[in-house]
Scaffold this motif. Structure first.
Motif, mmCIF file in Angstrom:
data_model
loop_
_atom_site.group_PDB
_atom_site.id
_atom_site.type_symbol
_atom_site.label_atom_id
_atom_site.label_comp_id
_atom_site.label_asym_id
_atom_site.label_seq_id
_atom_site.Cartn_x
_atom_site.Cartn_y
_atom_site.Cartn_z
ATOM 1 N N PHE A 239 0.825 -1.204 0.000
ATOM 2 C CA PHE A 239 0.000 0.000 0.000
ATOM 3 C C PHE A 239 0.861 1.257 0.000
ATOM 4 O O PHE A 239 0.630 2.195 -0.782
ATOM 5 N N VAL A 240 1.862 1.283 0.870
ATOM 6 C CA VAL A 240 2.725 2.462 0.970
ATOM 7 C C VAL A 240 3.539 2.669 -0.308
ATOM 8 O O VAL A 240 3.750 3.799 -0.754
ATOM 9 N N MET A 241 3.999 1.576 -0.907
ATOM 10 C CA MET A 241 4.733 1.693 -2.164
ATOM 11 C C MET A 241 3.829 2.222 -3.279
ATOM 12 O O MET A 241 4.293 2.878 -4.213
ATOM 13 N N SER A 242 2.531 1.939 -3.188
ATOM 14 C CA SER A 242 1.582 2.353 -4.218
ATOM 15 C C SER A 242 1.014 3.746 -3.970
ATOM 16 O O SER A 242 0.738 4.491 -4.923
ATOM 17 N N VAL A 243 0.793 4.082 -2.693
ATOM 18 C CA VAL A 243 0.230 5.390 -2.325
ATOM 19 C C VAL A 243 1.166 6.041 -1.302
ATOM 20 O O VAL A 243 0.816 6.183 -0.120
ATOM 21 N N PRO A 244 2.378 6.418 -1.709
ATOM 22 C CA PRO A 244 3.377 6.912 -0.757
ATOM 23 C C PRO A 244 2.986 8.205 -0.055
ATOM 24 O O PRO A 244 3.492 8.507 1.032
#
Length: 311
Positions: A239-244
């Motif tokens: 998730f963080v890699m996709s929506v940093p």
């Protein structure tokens, strides 16, 4: 103002609760169905690797997700989730001693990666705090303390030869010897690591993420903590890699950046892991156990309860 964080009121707590529930729900989806696990931890990350992460996690991006550690952590977490699924669903692996050593290996590797990062942050000599690779960091004695705590946490990993698969429909990977004492010591160390190394991201990556695997381990499926941890960690990192921008712009929960908070978190983590190491050493000596072969906590009530529920 809190000791560790400046949480932005009721809205901040509501968002944190929503993230916690989402992680636990997706973990249950992947845990209880094989196709759900394959969708979340194989098919989805392949698509993200090709079409999303080269942009959202590009090296040098403004949110700090493009560093080597984030990429390594993402794929090591996914390797753990998929490896555990293989053990759960391929009968020949469930009696293979090398396959049963894999959970301990991937866990130790993940902890060791974080220890290296703590030591690396110390070498930055950012004694007053500064932005490095688009992340605010403050170097200090806490990095050394927590790096040592993590190494002790690796040393105290035990009992992987006793890993079993639950007899119910979900076929969970059960590790009876991973009792609450080790889990709490790990949680304290990991929280301190996130506070030290991704300070302003640590409310989610530390507090919320750790709760998302510890709550299921104590109240939903006991004995499967590592399975819960690998799944929720992989989900959060994807998730963080996709929506940093989530943790910096959409729903930020900034740390207080108080040196006393850094020191307290790492000091407590170190004390907890020293205590665990001493307790484990005492049991090994008393019962003449081999920590590489024997289960150390088989005489304890938590161990017996987990075995009874899953045999």
């Amino acid at each position: 103002m809190g000791f560790f964080y400046n949480v932005p009121g009721i809205e901040g707590w509501a968002i944190a609760f929503a993230v916690l529930v989402a992680l636990m729900a997706l973990n249950e989806f992947g845990r209880t169905t094989m196709w759900g696990g394959l969708l979340l931890f194989l098919i989805l990350p392949i698509g993200l690797t090709i079409y999303v992460w080269p942009t959202t996690a590009a090296p040098g991006n403004e949110y700090g997700t493009g560093n080597w550690f984030n990429w390594v952590k993402t794929y090591s977490a996914l390797a753990g989730a998929l490896g555990f699924m293989a053990i759960r669903y391929i009968p020949s692996l469930q009696k293979n001693k090398w396959a049963l050593a894999f959970p301990a290996f991937i866990l130790a590797l993940n902890i060791f990666e974080a220890c290296l990062r703590d030591f690396q942050v110390y070498t930055f000599a950012a004694w007053d705090g500064e932005v490095i690779d688009n992340l605010w960091l403050m170097s200090g004695s806490w990095n050394i303390m927590n790096g040592i705590a993590g190494l002790l946490n690796i040393i105290t990993i035990c009992g992987w030869a006793g890993i079993m698969i639950s007899k119910d429909k979900s076929k969970d990977m059960i590790w009876p010897d991973m009792i609450w004492a080790w889990i709490i010591a790990y949680d304290l160390w990991n929280f301190a690591y996130t506070y030290n190394c991704i300070t302003d991201h640590s409310f989610y990556a530390g507090v919320v993420l750790l709760l998302s695997c510890t709550i299921p381990a104590f109240f939903i499926k006991k004995g499967a903590w590592l399975q819960h941890r690998a799944a929720t960690l992989a989900l959060w990192i994807m998730f963080v890699m996709s929506v940093p921008q989530f943790v910096d712009v959409i729903a930020p929960v900034p740390a207080t950046r108080d040196p006393n908070a850094f020191f307290a978190a790492s000091f407590v983590a170190l004390v907890a892991n020293v205590a665990l190491f001493v307790y484990q050493f005492y049991k090994i000596r008393k019962h003449k156990l081999n920590p590489l072969k024997d289960e150390i906590f088989s005489d304890t009530k938590p161990y017996k309860l987990v075995v009874e529920e899953n045999r």
